[in-house]
Design an enzyme around this catalytic site. Structure first.
Site, mmCIF file in Angstrom:
data_model
loop_
_atom_site.group_PDB
_atom_site.id
_atom_site.type_symbol
_atom_site.label_atom_id
_atom_site.label_comp_id
_atom_site.label_asym_id
_atom_site.label_seq_id
_atom_site.Cartn_x
_atom_site.Cartn_y
_atom_site.Cartn_z
ATOM 1 N N ASP A 1 -7.263 -0.864 17.778
ATOM 2 C CA ASP A 1 -5.996 -0.622 17.090
ATOM 3 C C ASP A 1 -5.445 0.742 17.480
ATOM 4 O OD1 ASP A 1 -3.844 -0.491 15.398
ATOM 5 O OD2 ASP A 1 -4.988 -0.636 13.544
ATOM 6 N N GLU B 1 -3.897 -3.584 19.558
ATOM 7 C CA GLU B 1 -3.060 -3.811 18.373
ATOM 8 C C GLU B 1 -2.057 -2.674 18.172
ATOM 9 O OE1 GLU B 1 -3.766 -3.790 13.535
ATOM 10 O OE2 GLU B 1 -5.433 -4.257 14.872
ATOM 11 N N ASN C 1 0.809 -1.211 0.000
ATOM 12 C CA ASN C 1 0.000 0.000 0.000
ATOM 13 C C ASN C 1 0.848 1.269 0.000
ATOM 14 O OD1 ASN C 1 -2.257 1.603 0.073
ATOM 15 N ND2 ASN C 1 -2.982 0.914 2.057
ATOM 16 N N TRP D 1 2.071 7.608 12.083
ATOM 17 C CA TRP D 1 0.694 7.573 11.624
ATOM 18 C C TRP D 1 0.061 6.244 12.009
ATOM 19 C CZ3 TRP D 1 -1.829 4.342 7.994
ATOM 20 C CH2 TRP D 1 -3.176 4.668 7.786
ATOM 21 N N ARG E 1 0.627 -10.628 13.899
ATOM 22 C CA ARG E 1 -0.273 -10.181 12.836
ATOM 23 C C ARG E 1 0.382 -10.123 11.452
ATOM 24 N NH1 ARG E 1 -4.618 -7.953 12.704
ATOM 25 N NH2 ARG E 1 -3.998 -6.018 11.653
ATOM 26 N N GLU F 1 -8.452 -10.698 10.671
ATOM 27 C CA GLU F 1 -9.104 -9.438 10.310
ATOM 28 C C GLU F 1 -9.826 -9.610 8.982
ATOM 29 O OE1 GLU F 1 -7.999 -4.680 9.818
ATOM 30 O OE2 GLU F 1 -6.400 -6.185 9.760
ATOM 31 N N ARG G 1 -13.816 -4.906 16.065
ATOM 32 C CA ARG G 1 -12.847 -3.865 16.397
ATOM 33 C C ARG G 1 -13.576 -2.544 16.580
ATOM 34 N NH1 ARG G 1 -7.972 -1.496 12.601
ATOM 35 N NH2 ARG G 1 -9.643 -0.106 11.939
ATOM 36 N N TYR H 1 -7.419 7.882 12.832
ATOM 37 C CA TYR H 1 -7.243 6.610 12.134
ATOM 38 C C TYR H 1 -8.395 5.656 12.454
ATOM 39 C CZ TYR H 1 -5.908 1.831 11.317
ATOM 40 O OH TYR H 1 -5.934 0.532 10.915
ATOM 41 N N HIS I 1 -14.953 -4.221 11.468
ATOM 42 C CA HIS I 1 -14.519 -2.897 11.903
ATOM 43 C C HIS I 1 -15.721 -2.007 12.185
ATOM 44 C CE1 HIS I 1 -10.220 -2.992 10.009
ATOM 45 N NE2 HIS I 1 -10.551 -4.137 10.570
ATOM 46 N N HIS J 1 -3.337 -9.595 9.676
ATOM 47 C CA HIS J 1 -3.860 -8.377 9.062
ATOM 48 C C HIS J 1 -4.749 -8.753 7.879
ATOM 49 C CE1 HIS J 1 -3.758 -4.245 7.577
ATOM 50 N NE2 HIS J 1 -3.219 -4.626 6.443
ATOM 51 N N GLU K 1 1.620 -6.336 11.586
ATOM 52 C CA GLU K 1 1.105 -6.239 10.223
ATOM 53 C C GLU K 1 2.129 -5.657 9.250
ATOM 54 O OE1 GLU K 1 -1.396 -2.108 9.856
ATOM 55 O OE2 GLU K 1 -2.329 -3.693 11.023
ATOM 56 N N ASP L 1 -6.081 -3.365 1.795
ATOM 57 C CA ASP L 1 -4.839 -3.264 1.020
ATOM 58 C C ASP L 1 -4.276 -4.652 0.712
ATOM 59 O OD1 ASP L 1 -4.122 -3.817 3.627
ATOM 60 O OD2 ASP L 1 -2.456 -2.418 3.696
ATOM 61 N N HIS M 1 -2.368 1.670 16.410
ATOM 62 C CA HIS M 1 -1.675 2.040 15.175
ATOM 63 C C HIS M 1 -0.332 2.713 15.425
ATOM 64 C CE1 HIS M 1 -1.842 2.862 10.728
ATOM 65 N NE2 HIS M 1 -2.449 1.696 10.825
#
Length: 403
Positions: A211, A237, A38, A403, A284, A340, A148, A160, A123, A313, A263, A317, A213
Site C-alpha cells: 500500500d 494499492e 473514520n 497522508w 477497492r 482485506e 501485505r 504508514y 498485514h 478495503h 477505498e 475502521d 497510500h
C-alpha cells in the site's frame, strides 16, 4: 410487508469508534448497517439521525432499491462520504432484514456462492525489513495465501502501515491529528529491498501486496511499479491520489505491476474512467463508504465488463457489520479478487458477535439468516465515543502532503 417502525443510531468505542444503524420493523425483525467514517464519525451519525431516520418510518423494508434511490436522488446534494456512508447503513440493514425474513444468508439472496471461500490478505509490518519478513512468515504459517508488506523507512520517524502489534493497527491515534514527516525519495529506495527479501523468505506461492497510500506522483508510482515487476506483486494499492483519474494512465504507460485503488471512493462515478479505460486491475470500494451492497454490486458489474476485479478495503475502521456484508458480497460476485482482513480486537468482537470465520487463508460469512452479525447494545453502551483523528503528513521541509 414489513414496515419500518423505528431506526436508531448507536455509537460505541470498544477500542475505536463505530457508528451502527439499527432498523426495526413491525414484524419484530431488525437489521444492522455500518455507518462508520473514520475520523468523521459523528457527522454521519447526525446525517442519519437528523435527516434520514425520519424519512424511513412507515416504509416497506423490502423495497431496498426504492429506498436507495429515494435517499440518493432525494437528497439533491448527492454523493460524498457522509451521504453515501449513511445510505450504505440503511441499505445494509435492509438486506439484513430481508435475509432474516427469508431465512437465508444474504449471499444466497445475491445469487448464491460463486466460490467456496473468500481469499483474504493479512498485514505484515515492522520497523525494519527483518521485522516485516518475520511477521510475514507468521501469517504464512497461519495459512494466509496473500500478505501485505509494509516496513519502516530509514530516516523517517514513522511510516504508514507500521504498528506496534502483529495483528492490530489503528491509525486514528490522537484527540487532534498527529503530524508525520514524509520523504518519497527515501521511501522509493526502501521498497524494492523489502520485496527482494520477502521473495527469498516466502517463496513464490504467496501473493505479496503493498500500500503506497496515495503518496506518490504518477511518474514516481510508475518507477516503483517497474522496479517491483521482477518480484510479481499482486498489486500496488493507492499509488497516487485518484481525484484525477487520468493520473493512472501515466502509471500504466510505465509498468505492468497490477494497480488497485478506491477505498475512499463513494460512488461508481469515482471510478468510471479508471474502469472504462482499464487503468486499474482491482477496485477497492467498500460497502460502508460506497452506498451499501446495492451500489457496490453495480460497481462490481461495471468492473466485470472491463476485466477489473474487486479487492474491498477491510481495515478495522469497518465494523464487523461491514466485514460480514463485504464477505456476502465477495462470495457472490463473479469478479472477486481478494478481501482485506484486519482483525478486530476482542472487545470489538464481543460487542459485535458474528458468524463469519477464517480458515487456511479463506473466510466465509456463515449461513445464518441475514448478515450473521448482531450488536450487544448493553455492552456497547459501556464504551463511550472518543474523538480520534487520522494523522496528517508533511514533507521534510514542512509542506503539507497526502497522508
Amino acid at each position: 410487508m414489513p414496515k419500518i417502525t423505528n431506526a436508531r443510531v448507536i455509537v460505541t468505542c470498544p477500542g475505536r469508534n463505530f457508528v451502527t444503524l439499527k432498523i426495526e420493523t413491525d414484524e419484530g425483525v431488525y437489521g444492522l448497517g455500518d455507518a462508520t467514517l473514520n475520523g468523521r464519525e459523528l457527522s454521519v451519525a447526525s446525517y442519519l439521525q437528523d435527516h434520514v431516520v425520519p424519512c424511513l418510518i412507515g416504509r416497506d423494508a423490502h423495497r431496498i432499491e426504492d429506498v436507495w434511490q429515494f435517499l440518493y436522488k432525494g437528497a439533491y446534494w448527492r454523493r460524498g462520504p457522509v451521504t453515501m456512508s449513511a445510505i450504505a447503513a440503511v441499505d445494509t440493514a435492509l438486506w439484513d432484514i430481508k435475509g432474516k425474513i427469508a431465512g437465508l444468508p444474504v449471499y444466497q439472496l445475491l445469487g448464491g456462492a460463486s466460490r467456496e471461500g473468500v481469499m483474504v490478505y493479512g498485514h505484515a509490518n515492522g520497523k525494519t525489513i527483518e521485522e516485516t519478513i518475520d511477521n510475514a512468515l507468521h501469517y504464512q504459517s497461519l495459512g494466509y495465501k496473500a500478505i501485505r508488506l509494509q516496513s519502516g523507512v530509514p530516516g523517517l520517524a514513522s511510516t504508514y502501515g507500521v504498528s506496534k502489534d502483529r495483528y492490530f493497527y489503528e491509525p486514528a491515534d490522537a484527540d487532534l491529528p498527529s503530524e508525520n514527516a514524509w520523504s518519497s525519495e527515501k521511501y522509493l529506495r526502501s521498497v524494492p529491498p523489502l520485496f527482494e527479501k520477502a521473495r527469498e523468505a516466502l517463496g513464490w506461492d504467496v501473493h505479496l501486496l503493498h500500500d503506497i497510500h496515495h503518496r506518490l506522483t504518477p511518474i514516481e508510482a510508475g518507477r516503483l511499479g517497474k522496479d517491483l515487476e521482477q518480484y510479481r506483486p499482486f498489486w500496488l494499492e493507492d499509488a497516487t491520489p485518484a481525484e484525477n483519474q487520468a493520473n493512472f494512465r501515466l502509471i500504466r504507460q510505465h509498468t505492468t505491476t497490477p494497480l488497485a485503488v478506491g477505498e475512499i471512493f463513494n460512488s461508481i462515478w469515482d471510478c468510471k474512467q479508471l474502469i472504462e479505460e482499464q487503468l486499474i486491475d482491482y477496485i477497492r470500494a467498500t460497502v460502508v463508504h460506497a452506498g451499501g451492497i446495492t451500489h457496490l454490486r453495480r460497481i462490481a458489474s461495471f468492473a466485470d465488463m472491463h476485466n477489473v476485479r474487486t479487492g474491498c478495503h477491510g481495515a478495522t475502521d469497518l465494523s464487523p457489520v461491514c466485514m460480514a456484508a463485504a464477505l456476502h458480497f465477495d462470495l457472490s460476485v463473479p469478479n472477486f479478487g481478494v478481501q482485506e482482513y484486519m482483525r478486530h480486537t476482542e472487545e470489538t468482537d464481543a460487542v459485535f458477535p458474528h458468524a463469519y470465520s477464517f480458515d487456511n487463508g479463506l473466510m466465509h460469512p456463515g449461513d445464518k439468516p441475514g448478515l450473521g452479525v448482531d450488536l450487544d447494545e448493553e455492552l456497547a453502551a459501556k464504551y463511550e465515543y472518543s474523538r480520534a483523528y487520522l494523522p496528517v503528513n508533511r514533507l521534510e521541509d514542512g509542506t503539507m502532503t497526502n497522508w
